[in-house]
Design a protein around this motif. Structure first.
Motif, short mmCIF file in Angstrom:
data_model
loop_
_atom_site.label_atom_id
_atom_site.label_comp_id
_atom_site.label_asym_id
_atom_site.label_seq_id
_atom_site.Cartn_x
_atom_site.Cartn_y
_atom_site.Cartn_z
N LEU A 61 -0.25 4.58 4.04
CA LEU A 61 -1.12 5.75 3.80
C LEU A 61 -1.47 6.45 5.12
O LEU A 61 -1.47 7.68 5.19
N ASP A 62 -1.75 5.63 6.14
CA ASP A 62 -2.11 6.23 7.44
C ASP A 62 -0.92 7.01 8.00
O ASP A 62 -1.08 8.10 8.56
N GLN A 85 0.76 2.77 -2.51
CA GLN A 85 -0.53 3.44 -2.29
C GLN A 85 -1.65 2.47 -1.94
O GLN A 85 -2.76 2.92 -1.63
N HIS A 144 -7.77 -1.66 -6.80
CA HIS A 144 -7.55 -1.74 -5.35
C HIS A 144 -6.65 -0.61 -4.87
O HIS A 144 -6.78 -0.16 -3.74
N ARG A 204 -9.97 5.42 0.54
CA ARG A 204 -10.50 5.09 1.89
C ARG A 204 -9.61 5.63 2.99
O ARG A 204 -10.09 6.11 4.01
N HIS A 205 -8.30 5.58 2.77
CA HIS A 205 -7.39 5.97 3.84
C HIS A 205 -7.00 7.45 3.80
O HIS A 205 -6.59 8.01 4.82
N THR A 220 -8.26 1.81 -2.12
CA THR A 220 -7.60 1.83 -0.80
C THR A 220 -7.08 3.23 -0.49
O THR A 220 -7.21 3.72 0.64
N SER A 221 -6.49 3.87 -1.49
CA SER A 221 -5.97 5.23 -1.26
C SER A 221 -7.11 6.17 -0.86
O SER A 221 -6.98 6.96 0.08
N ASP A 274 -1.14 0.23 0.47
CA ASP A 274 -0.76 -0.24 1.81
C ASP A 274 -1.38 0.69 2.86
O ASP A 274 -0.91 1.82 3.05
N PRO A 275 -2.42 0.22 3.55
CA PRO A 275 -3.10 1.09 4.51
C PRO A 275 -2.17 1.69 5.56
O PRO A 275 -2.30 2.87 5.92
#
Ligand SMILES: C[S@@+](CC[C@H](N)C(=O)[O-])C[C@H]1O[C@@H](n2cnc3c(N)ncnc32)[C@H](O)[C@@H]1O
Length: 236
Positions: free
Chosen positions: A95-96, A89, A117, A124-125, A121-122, A91-92
């Motif tokens: 997720l993308d 979760q 993080h 944001r993506h 990050t989750s 890793d952009p």
């Protein structure tokens, strides 16, 4: 009000469900309108798989139910009518890809690793993959106060500080300080933020710049003055 979530643990099967007890009443309250609706749902964090039947039983039969976990063993926990994705979760690119393949979502629940993080990050993506009027729920945000998870009291890198910052972003229409506090795109997207004990719920609501109304004898006048007097004409 539904008692679905509060009653679920007593009806659970042989898969372990891991939630804080007080979430159940909050879910009964804030998710009541979603019961039986066919939606697109994503949960981060599977563990022993106990939440799959919980969400499947609550949401409509034609719902798209996606669960993700970093542990490949979780692949075997998919139920008929659910999808399991294995990945990180934080890793952009992962997720993308999940967002592209399975989104947009109506409900997203982050019950994964609970590190700062990972949660940030989750969000944001996946936030761009949330539908208008959808909810983004982050569980166990008490880890924001735990150094072992990257948190700490008023730790700037914590998720809870990130979430507090979203309050400012949501209100950035009203800034009188374009340089220090400029309008943020999230002002057009965040309808509300609820802080519960250990839970943060962010509602997506695509918005036009706010107006005020004056109503008298059934006559309603709308005005943009609240923002225009602050030099915010550019945002209309
Ligand atoms: C609290 S458990 C999930 C419990 C489950 N949602 C439930 O309600 O019963 C957390 C899960 O997050 C997973 N996890 C930890 N770090 C992760 C990461 N970086 N990406 C995806 N999943 C992760 C763990 O493997 C674990 O299965």
């Amino acid at each position: 009000m539904t008692r679905y979530f509060r009653d679920f643990p007593a009806r659970s099967g042989d898969r372990m469900l891991l939630k804080m007890e007080h979430y159940l009443e909050i879910y009964d309250e804030i998710l009541a309108g979603w019961q039986g609706r066919d939606v697109s749902f994503l949960e981060i964090g599977i563990y022993k798989g106990g939440s799959l039947p919980m969400w499947q039983g609550f949401l409509g039969p034609a719902s798209r139910l996606v669960f993700l976990d970093i542990d490949p063993a979780c692949r075997d926990l998919a139920l008929p009518g659910t999808l399991v994705e294995i990945g990180d979760q934080a890793d952009p690119a992962f997720l993308d890809r999940v967002g592209r393949d399975h989104g947009p979502f109506d409900l997203i629940v982050d019950d994964g690793g609970h590190k700062m993080h990972q949660q940030i990050t989750s969000f944001r993506h996946l936030w761009p993959r949330l539908r208008d009027r959808g909810l983004y729920i982050v569980e166990d945000v008490h880890t924001s106060y735990w150094p072992g998870f990257g948190g700490g009291f008023r730790e700037p890198a914590s998720f809870i500080e990130f979430a507090k910052d979203l309050i400012d972003r949501m209100h950035s229409w009203y800034t009188e300080d374009d340089a220090g506090f400029p309008l943020h795109p999230l002002a057009r997207e965040i309808g509300g933020i609820r802080f519960h004990d250990s839970l943060v719920v962010i509602e997506k609501r695509l918005k036009e710049p706010p107006v005020s109304i004056a109503a008298r004898n059934g006559q309603v006048t709308r005005s943009r003055r609240i923002l225009e007097v602050r030099g915010r004409r550019s945002i209309f």
